[in-house]
Design an enzyme around this catalytic site. Structure first.
Site, PDB file in Angstrom:
ATOM      1  N   ARG A 211       1.368   6.868  -1.313  1.00 43.15           N
ATOM      2  CA  ARG A 211      -0.088   6.905  -1.415  1.00 43.15           C
ATOM      3  C   ARG A 211      -0.627   7.494  -0.110  1.00 43.15           C
ATOM      4  NH1 ARG A 211      -2.905   1.378  -3.433  1.00 43.15           N
ATOM      5  NH2 ARG A 211      -1.260   1.426  -4.978  1.00 43.15           N
TER       6      ARG A 211
ATOM      7  N   SER B  51      -4.168   3.795  -7.627  1.00 42.53           N
ATOM      8  CA  SER B  51      -4.673   2.518  -8.143  1.00 42.53           C
ATOM      9  C   SER B  51      -6.186   2.373  -7.961  1.00 42.53           C
ATOM     10  CB  SER B  51      -3.913   1.367  -7.489  1.00 42.53           C
ATOM     11  OG  SER B  51      -4.209   0.168  -8.139  1.00 42.53           O
TER      12      SER B  51
ATOM     13  N   ASP C 179      -6.244   2.818 -12.416  1.00 41.08           N
ATOM     14  CA  ASP C 179      -5.131   3.154 -13.300  1.00 41.08           C
ATOM     15  C   ASP C 179      -4.926   2.131 -14.410  1.00 41.08           C
ATOM     16  OD1 ASP C 179      -4.333   1.298 -11.378  1.00 41.08           O
ATOM     17  OD2 ASP C 179      -2.229   1.875 -11.549  1.00 41.08           O
TER      18      ASP C 179
ATOM     19  N   ASP D  92      -4.321  -1.207 -14.424  1.00 44.42           N
ATOM     20  CA  ASP D  92      -3.395  -2.339 -14.412  1.00 44.42           C
ATOM     21  C   ASP D  92      -4.027  -3.639 -13.924  1.00 44.42           C
ATOM     22  OD1 ASP D  92      -3.513  -1.537 -11.783  1.00 44.42           O
ATOM     23  OD2 ASP D  92      -1.342  -1.371 -11.497  1.00 44.42           O
ATOM     24  N   ARG D  93      -5.175  -3.552 -13.240  1.00 44.98           N
ATOM     25  CA  ARG D  93      -5.808  -4.795 -12.769  1.00 44.98           C
ATOM     26  C   ARG D  93      -6.943  -5.210 -13.702  1.00 44.98           C
ATOM     27  NH1 ARG D  93      -6.235  -5.002  -6.211  1.00 44.98           N
ATOM     28  NH2 ARG D  93      -4.107  -4.329  -5.790  1.00 44.98           N
TER      29      ARG D  93
ATOM     30  N   GLU E  94      -2.711 -12.996  -7.487  1.00 50.37           N
ATOM     31  CA  GLU E  94      -4.090 -13.315  -7.125  1.00 50.37           C
ATOM     32  C   GLU E  94      -4.957 -12.067  -7.000  1.00 50.37           C
ATOM     33  OE1 GLU E  94      -5.143 -12.188  -3.981  1.00 50.37           O
ATOM     34  OE2 GLU E  94      -3.116 -11.452  -3.641  1.00 50.37           O
TER      35      GLU E  94
ATOM     36  N   LYS F 121       1.616  -4.646 -14.477  1.00 53.09           N
ATOM     37  CA  LYS F 121       0.482  -5.477 -14.836  1.00 53.09           C
ATOM     38  C   LYS F 121      -0.422  -4.671 -15.762  1.00 53.09           C
ATOM     39  CE  LYS F 121      -1.185  -4.431 -10.207  1.00 53.09           C
ATOM     40  NZ  LYS F 121      -0.831  -4.839  -8.872  1.00 53.09           N
TER      41      LYS F 121
HETATM   42  C1  G1P Z   1      -1.857  -5.642  -2.692  1.00 53.61           C
HETATM   43  C2  G1P Z   1      -1.980  -6.945  -3.437  1.00 53.61           C
HETATM   44  C3  G1P Z   1      -0.719  -7.195  -4.238  1.00 53.61           C
HETATM   45  C4  G1P Z   1      -0.458  -6.004  -5.158  1.00 53.61           C
HETATM   46  C5  G1P Z   1      -0.440  -4.731  -4.350  1.00 53.61           C
HETATM   47  C6  G1P Z   1      -0.290  -3.502  -5.234  1.00 53.61           C
HETATM   48  O1  G1P Z   1      -0.785  -5.687  -1.800  1.00 53.61           O
HETATM   49  O2  G1P Z   1      -2.212  -8.024  -2.556  1.00 53.61           O
HETATM   50  O3  G1P Z   1      -0.854  -8.376  -4.976  1.00 53.61           O
HETATM   51  O4  G1P Z   1       0.752  -6.152  -5.820  1.00 53.61           O
HETATM   52  O5  G1P Z   1      -1.642  -4.596  -3.603  1.00 53.61           O
HETATM   53  O6  G1P Z   1      -1.317  -3.398  -6.160  1.00 53.61           O
HETATM   54  P1  G1P Z   1      -0.940  -6.033  -0.232  1.00 53.61           P
HETATM   55  O7  G1P Z   1      -1.923  -5.057   0.341  1.00 53.61           O
HETATM   56  O8  G1P Z   1      -1.451  -7.436  -0.153  1.00 53.61           O
HETATM   57  O9  G1P Z   1       0.454  -5.904   0.327  1.00 53.61           O
HETATM   58 ZN    ZN Z   2      -3.980  -0.399 -10.207  1.00 55.84          ZN
END
Ligand code: G1P
Ligand code: ZN
Length: 543
Positions: A22, A113, A279, A281-282, A364, A376
């Site tokens: 990314r 994302s 995308d 998934d959330r 979360e 997801k």
């Molecule tokens: C963050 C979210 C985590 C998720 C990830 C990718 O990661 O906290 O739950 O899986 O984005 O979408 P983090 O920045 O906390 O490592």
């Molecule tokens: Zn996403």
């Protein structure tokens, strides 16, 4: 075919072990950058020759052009077939489904994302495995190693493929199969959920609002919620995907999806509202006048999934990422289900899902899903909620109240300190990690530490070990604070502090979360000295 030598080492920025790349869009658009990474994917997975891949993305700026480059590179490297979503669109869960359903060798998903899109924003490329899930660490490490030893890439000299028309064409020797991005996914949803019941629920006058945030779920929601389930067109907001997501962050939380939150808090609140990210998934779930935390949503879905046909036989087990509230554990305990606690990131659920140990899992950070795909899935969560609402004939508020009365309530909040000086953040975490063994028995802000440790995970399926996955402080009475550095932040370090307090006194189930967590906030400061270490008085974001 053309073989190009690479002038420099332009992808040195990829972190080993991260499940994709990314970067700023401009970086991806720079000379050879995307090409080098794609060639590194081919090299990392043992070549593209003779393979079939799925390709699509969330529609952000550069999605269409990147897809054309990847098609030319797949053809040059001897891939047999690429199944690509019309106009190069595929939501992440729909891509995961296609990869699995068509028995392919994996797929490339173009997305950053929930990060904003545009020439001055972000882009991303991710490889998913034949099981439909993100590449695990050994594969991403091989891809990373390939970036370090790359000497050139193969690219077919050809014009763009017309991706606007569903059907099959040939690029050199390779079949390019353009598919409707929505229909297979929508069909899968029909196998899992009681569409008749949801249709009847909507026809009975229940109102919904779904905010696609100008991202990829627009066409999916229009087909599934609108055409197949009969929700009025007006209930699908921001349904047209835009390359810059309309200038917003396609991140479904109370901050970036504030207009939707304002709607449910106002006089015209629908019975149910939801949003999904760039995308797809959330998810964010809302009811009339209320926001359902992702941790609570996961627990409610686990407790009620059997009401949907796809889960009527019960759940094999459930899993949550470590910082996710333990509301899920209460359900698992009451229902006699195995519950797994995994490190942050979806890939850790994949092994448990593949091994049939769990059916449902979540994080979360607004990710929920099941064994139907290996990502997801935002709309899946929305449909499971709708199925539950349709069967129970209760409001979202009533479902939550009933849930908390039965299982207790885990008040929860995440505080993010963004773009903190990385060295200072590491110093704080290292210092705290060293002090953890001494914390048990100590009191902070009126709370007594029961135990404290650094979370590490031994994968029960493949035996792999993941160390340094966050610092946990458990208190007497079921409260908990977790400290963790983000693995996805792009500037400096992002410190995440996850606060959780358990309440089962029926008269205290409806407090304001900030009030219920006030002592936890003080305890977090007393334990970690966040102010001194970060120079910040307050978090940048609270979710
Ligand atoms: C963050 C979210 C985590 C998720 C990830 C990718 O990661 O906290 O739950 O899986 O984005 O979408 P983090 O920045 O906390 O490592
Ligand atoms: Zn996403």
């Amino acid at each position: 075919m053309k073989r190009l030598a690479i002038p420099t080492d332009p992808i040195a920025g990829q972190k080993p072990g991260t499940s994709g790349l990314r970067k700023q869009t401009k970086v991806f658009m720079g000379p050879h950058y995307l090409e080098n990474f794609v060639q590194s994917i081919w090299n990392g997975i043992g070549g593209a020759g003779g393979k079939t891949f799925v390709l699509g993305g969330d529609g952000r700026y550069f999605n269409d052009r990147a897809a054309q480059v990847i098609l030319r590179m797949a053809a040059a490297s001897g891939a047999t077939r690429v199944i690509v979503g019309q106009n190069a669109l595929l939501s992440t869960p729909a891509a995961s489904n296609l990869i699995r359903q068509r028995g392919t060798d994996g797929g490339i998903i173009l997305s950053a994302s929930h990060n904003p899109g545009g020439p001055d924003e972000d882009f991303g490329v991710k490889f998913n495995m034949p099981n439909g899930g993100p590449a695990p660490k050994d594969v991403t490490n091989r891809i990373y190693a390939a970036t370090q030893s790359l000497r050139g890439y193969d690219l077919l000299e050809a014009q763009d493929v017309d991706l606007s028309v569903v059907g099959e064409t040939v690029l050199d020797q390779m079949a390019v199969e353009v598919v409707d991005p929505v229909s297979d996914y929508a069909d899968l949803m029909e196998t899992l959920f009681d569409f008749d019941a949801i249709r009847a629920y909507l026809a009975s006058g229940a109102t919904i609002a779904f905010d696609a945030m100008h991202a990829v779920t627009g066409p999916y929601a229009t087909e599934i919620l609108g055409r197949r389930l009969g929700a009025p067109v007006s209930s699908i907001l921001n349904a047209v995907p835009l390359p810059d997501f309309g200038g917003g962050h396609p991140d479904p939380n109370p901050i970036w999806a504030k207009p939707l939150v304002d709607l449910v808090m106002g006089p015209d609140a629908p019975d149910f509202a939801a949003a999904s990210d760039g995308d797809g998934d959330r998810n964010m779930i809302l009811g009339k006048g209320l926001y359902v935390t992702p941790s609570d949503s996961l627990a409610v879905l686990a407790a009620n999934a059997h009401l949907a046909p796809g889960y009527a036989g019960g759940l094999a087990g459930v899993a949550r990422s470590m910082p996710t509230s333990r509301a899920l554990d209460r359900v698992a305990e009451a229902r006699g289900l195995d519950v797994y606690e995994t490190p942050t990131g979806w890939k850790f659920f994949g092994n448990l899902l593949d091994a049939g140990r769990i059916t449902l899992c979540g994080e979360e950070s607004a990710g929920t899903g099941s064994d139907h795909v290996r990502e997801k899935d935002g709309l899946w969560a929305v449909l499971l909620w709708l199925n539950i609402l349709a069967v129970k004939k209760q409001s979202v508020a009533e479902i939550l109240q009933e849930h908390w009365r039965e299982f207790g309530r885990n008040y929860y909040s995440r505080h993010d300190y963004e773009a903190v000086d990385a060295a200072r953040a590491s110093k704080m975490m290292d210092g705290l990690a060293a002090r953890l063994p001494t914390l048990a028995g100590q009191g902070f802000a009126g709370l007594t530490v029961a135990r404290a440790d650094e979370f590490a995970y031994d994968d029960p399926v493949d035996g792999s070990h993941a160390a340094h996955q966050g610092l946990r402080v458990d208190f007497e009475g079921g409260a908990r604070i977790v400290f963790r550095l983000s693995g996805t932040g792009t500037v400096g370090a992002t410190l995440r502090v996850y606060l959780e307090a358990y309440e089962d006194d029926p008269s205290r189930l409806n407090a304001d979360a900030d009030t219920a967590l006030a002592a936890m906030i003080d305890a977090a400061e007393a334990i970690a000295g966040i102010r001194d270490h970060t120079g910040r008085d307050a978090p940048d974001v609270r979710t």
